[in-house]
Design a protein around this motif. Structure first.
Motif, PDB file in Angstrom:
ATOM      1  N   ILE A  76       0.900  -1.151   0.285  1.00  0.00           N
ATOM      2  CA  ILE A  76      -0.134   0.252   0.722  1.00  0.00           C
ATOM      3  C   ILE A  76       0.460   1.515   0.103  1.00  0.00           C
ATOM      4  N   ALA A  77       2.092   0.975   1.181  1.00  0.00           N
ATOM      5  CA  ALA A  77       2.784   2.285   1.160  1.00  0.00           C
ATOM      6  C   ALA A  77       3.627   2.098  -0.579  1.00  0.00           C
ATOM      7  N   TYR A  78       3.542   1.460  -0.714  1.00  0.00           N
ATOM      8  CA  TYR A  78       4.517   1.514  -2.125  1.00  0.00           C
ATOM      9  C   TYR A  78       3.799   2.294  -3.731  1.00  0.00           C
ATOM     10  N   ARG A  79       2.458   1.933  -3.103  1.00  0.00           N
ATOM     11  CA  ARG A  79       1.159   2.427  -4.202  1.00  0.00           C
ATOM     12  C   ARG A  79       1.291   3.820  -4.248  1.00  0.00           C
ATOM     13  N   ARG A  80       1.166   4.425  -2.335  1.00  0.00           N
ATOM     14  CA  ARG A  80       1.197   5.485  -2.622  1.00  0.00           C
ATOM     15  C   ARG A  80      -0.305   5.845  -2.791  1.00  0.00           C
ATOM     16  N   GLU A  81      -1.488   5.398  -2.928  1.00  0.00           N
ATOM     17  CA  GLU A  81      -2.736   6.242  -3.644  1.00  0.00           C
ATOM     18  C   GLU A  81      -3.271   6.786  -2.648  1.00  0.00           C
ATOM     19  N   GLU A  82      -4.076   7.417  -2.884  1.00  0.00           N
ATOM     20  CA  GLU A  82      -4.679   8.828  -1.944  1.00  0.00           C
ATOM     21  C   GLU A  82      -6.137   8.661  -2.130  1.00  0.00           C
ATOM     22  N   PHE A  83      -6.456   7.498  -0.694  1.00  0.00           N
ATOM     23  CA  PHE A  83      -7.794   6.900  -0.460  1.00  0.00           C
ATOM     24  C   PHE A  83      -8.890   8.440  -0.769  1.00  0.00           C
ATOM     25  N   ALA A  84      -8.709   9.137   0.044  1.00  0.00           N
ATOM     26  CA  ALA A  84      -9.531  10.521  -0.837  1.00  0.00           C
ATOM     27  C   ALA A  84      -9.975  10.882  -2.009  1.00  0.00           C
ATOM     28  N   ASP A  85      -9.282  10.387  -2.918  1.00  0.00           N
ATOM     29  CA  ASP A  85      -9.979   9.676  -4.299  1.00  0.00           C
ATOM     30  C   ASP A  85     -10.815   8.506  -4.470  1.00  0.00           C
ATOM     31  N   TRP A  86     -10.572   7.694  -3.940  1.00  0.00           N
ATOM     32  CA  TRP A  86     -11.947   6.922  -4.178  1.00  0.00           C
ATOM     33  C   TRP A  86     -12.764   6.883  -3.687  1.00  0.00           C
ATOM     34  N   LEU A  87     -12.792   8.162  -2.494  1.00  0.00           N
ATOM     35  CA  LEU A  87     -13.831   8.125  -1.381  1.00  0.00           C
ATOM     36  C   LEU A  87     -14.599   9.189  -2.074  1.00  0.00           C
ATOM     37  N   SER A  88     -14.088   9.782  -3.204  1.00  0.00           N
ATOM     38  CA  SER A  88     -14.208  11.200  -3.427  1.00  0.00           C
ATOM     39  C   SER A  88     -15.391  10.497  -4.610  1.00  0.00           C
ATOM     40  N   ASP A  89     -15.067   9.173  -5.421  1.00  0.00           N
ATOM     41  CA  ASP A  89     -15.517   8.900  -6.658  1.00  0.00           C
ATOM     42  C   ASP A  89     -16.655   8.614  -6.579  1.00  0.00           C
ATOM     43  N   GLU A  90     -18.119   9.105  -6.588  1.00  0.00           N
ATOM     44  CA  GLU A  90     -19.518   8.789  -6.604  1.00  0.00           C
ATOM     45  C   GLU A  90     -19.408   7.241  -7.527  1.00  0.00           C
ATOM     46  N   ALA A  91     -18.793   7.092  -8.855  1.00  0.00           N
ATOM     47  CA  ALA A  91     -19.017   5.794  -9.393  1.00  0.00           C
ATOM     48  C   ALA A  91     -18.531   5.233  -8.482  1.00  0.00           C
ATOM     49  N   TRP A  92     -17.613   5.019  -8.074  1.00  0.00           N
ATOM     50  CA  TRP A  92     -16.878   4.172  -7.521  1.00  0.00           C
ATOM     51  C   TRP A  92     -17.876   3.743  -6.263  1.00  0.00           C
ATOM     52  N   LEU A  93     -18.395   4.551  -5.376  1.00  0.00           N
ATOM     53  CA  LEU A  93     -19.126   4.079  -4.292  1.00  0.00           C
ATOM     54  C   LEU A  93     -20.284   3.877  -4.856  1.00  0.00           C
ATOM     55  N   ALA A  94     -20.945   3.856  -5.625  1.00  0.00           N
ATOM     56  CA  ALA A  94     -22.368   3.251  -5.983  1.00  0.00           C
ATOM     57  C   ALA A  94     -21.893   1.945  -6.851  1.00  0.00           C
ATOM     58  N   GLN A  95     -21.063   1.345  -6.560  1.00  0.00           N
ATOM     59  CA  GLN A  95     -20.597  -0.071  -6.830  1.00  0.00           C
ATOM     60  C   GLN A  95     -21.241  -0.834  -5.881  1.00  0.00           C
ATOM     61  N   PHE A  96     -21.552  -0.371  -5.243  1.00  0.00           N
ATOM     62  CA  PHE A  96     -21.052  -1.675  -3.723  1.00  0.00           C
ATOM     63  C   PHE A  96     -22.761  -1.491  -3.098  1.00  0.00           C
ATOM     64  N   GLN A  97     -22.879  -2.928  -3.345  1.00  0.00           N
ATOM     65  CA  GLN A  97     -23.888  -3.915  -3.094  1.00  0.00           C
ATOM     66  C   GLN A  97     -24.733  -3.702  -2.231  1.00  0.00           C
ATOM     67  N   PRO A  98     -25.530  -3.640  -1.531  1.00  0.00           N
ATOM     68  CA  PRO A  98     -26.234  -3.308   0.309  1.00  0.00           C
ATOM     69  C   PRO A  98     -25.732  -4.750   1.539  1.00  0.00           C
ATOM     70  N   GLY A  99     -25.824  -3.797   2.608  1.00  0.00           N
ATOM     71  CA  GLY A  99     -25.101  -4.742   3.168  1.00  0.00           C
ATOM     72  C   GLY A  99     -23.583  -4.771   3.485  1.00  0.00           C
ATOM     73  N   THR A 100     -22.742  -3.873   2.659  1.00  0.00           N
ATOM     74  CA  THR A 100     -21.222  -4.249   1.790  1.00  0.00           C
ATOM     75  C   THR A 100     -20.590  -3.463   2.950  1.00  0.00           C
ATOM     76  N   VAL A 101     -18.952  -2.872   3.652  1.00  0.00           N
ATOM     77  CA  VAL A 101     -18.907  -2.148   3.430  1.00  0.00           C
ATOM     78  C   VAL A 101     -18.916  -0.330   2.745  1.00  0.00           C
ATOM     79  N   GLY A 102     -18.412  -1.270   1.802  1.00  0.00           N
ATOM     80  CA  GLY A 102     -19.054   0.109   0.533  1.00  0.00           C
ATOM     81  C   GLY A 102     -20.456   1.377   0.928  1.00  0.00           C
ATOM     82  N   ALA A 103     -20.850   0.436   0.660  1.00  0.00           N
ATOM     83  CA  ALA A 103     -22.500   1.006   0.664  1.00  0.00           C
ATOM     84  C   ALA A 103     -23.020   0.977   2.199  1.00  0.00           C
ATOM     85  N   ALA A 104     -22.432   1.193   3.507  1.00  0.00           N
ATOM     86  CA  ALA A 104     -22.297   0.848   5.117  1.00  0.00           C
ATOM     87  C   ALA A 104     -22.236   3.226   4.994  1.00  0.00           C
ATOM     88  N   TYR A 105     -20.919   2.780   4.270  1.00  0.00           N
ATOM     89  CA  TYR A 105     -20.189   4.285   4.140  1.00  0.00           C
ATOM     90  C   TYR A 105     -21.146   4.931   3.510  1.00  0.00           C
TER      91      TYR A 105
END
Length: 260
Positions: A76-105
């Protein structure tokens, strides 16, 4: 400017604050002033980052060093991705099914008007924090910042006053940052003044113990975790339901927030 001059200019530039030894010096008076401001106005989230800046000490470099020692954390440190970029991607967040961590978030932040970028903006109000600097320690600090609301979801603590104090106590156990310890202590003391017989202190201590018993969350692969069922993720990470917190009536968890 010649190439050589550009190189010399770059090497003589002021390094990111997180890279300087002075950045790890504890500043207790600064922290206590910020805590007083936070108690006076609990919506002033920037004061949380002010406290963290003043009392982070060696927590950031130590945490980053620990991250590098684990196979998953090192990757994870090697990739050094910015997690905020994932969390700000509405299309990415929309893909998670009910009951998952992503949907709960997703369901957690939407009604509260919370966003990863909003939290980032609050952190940038601390003038000497260099939060956006291109440095591995600052990247790790941003990672801890960006998972705050995810930890709310995983632990089951709400955004009421008591829930915030509890998730901060949990975070102290996970990170060993004295800033979290001070905020948790100050919040617990404010609840103690209510003297209404509710186990507020027990709830905060329970959160701290839960943070000690759980897996070390900074090394979690969160994009992968978001696809997992929430209950399964909690079992895997060793996170137990916050029984004492949940036993306190909702309106009383917010009492300190309203009374201040």
């Amino acid at each position: 400017m010649s190439t050589a001059a550009q190189v010399l200019d770059a090497t003589s530039a002021r390094p990111p604050l997180g890279a300087r030894d002075a950045s790890f010096r504890l500043q207790p008076l600064r922290a206590f002033r910020a805590v007083r401001r936070l108690i006076a106005d609990k919506e002033d989230t920037a004061q949380v980052f002010e406290v963290m800046r003043a009392l982070s000490g060696r927590a950031i470099p130590n945490g980053y060093a620990r991250l590098l020692k684990t196979p998953q954390g090192g990757a994870i440190a090697y990739r050094r991705e910015e997690f905020a970029d994932w969390l700000s991607d509405e299309a990415w967040l929309a893909q998670f099914q009910p009951g998952t961590v992503g949907a709960a978030y997703r369901d957690f932040i939407a009604p509260r008007g919370l966003t990863a970028e909003g939290l980032a903006e609050e952190s940038r109000k601390v003038a000497d924090a260099d939060m956006d600097a291109a440095h591995p320690l600052l990247w790790y600090a941003r990672r801890l910042r960006d998972v705050h609301d995810v930890w709310h979801v995983l632990t089951g603590y709400g955004t009421d006053a008591l829930g915030e104090v509890c998730v901060v106590a949990f975070s102290y156990a996970q990170t060993r940052s004295l800033g979290f310890a001070l905020i948790a202590f100050a919040g617990a003391q404010e609840f103690r003044r209510l003297r209404d017989g509710q186990p507020y202190g027990k709830a905060v201590r329970e959160a701290w113990r839960a943070g000690r018993k759980a897996a070390w969350l900074p090394e979690v692969d969160y994009p992968a975790l978001f696809a997992m069922p929430l209950d399964e993720a909690r079992r895997m990470l060793g996170i137990v339901p916050p029984a004492t917190y949940q036993a306190i009536p909702q309106d009383l968890r917010e009492h300190y927030q309203r009374a201040a």
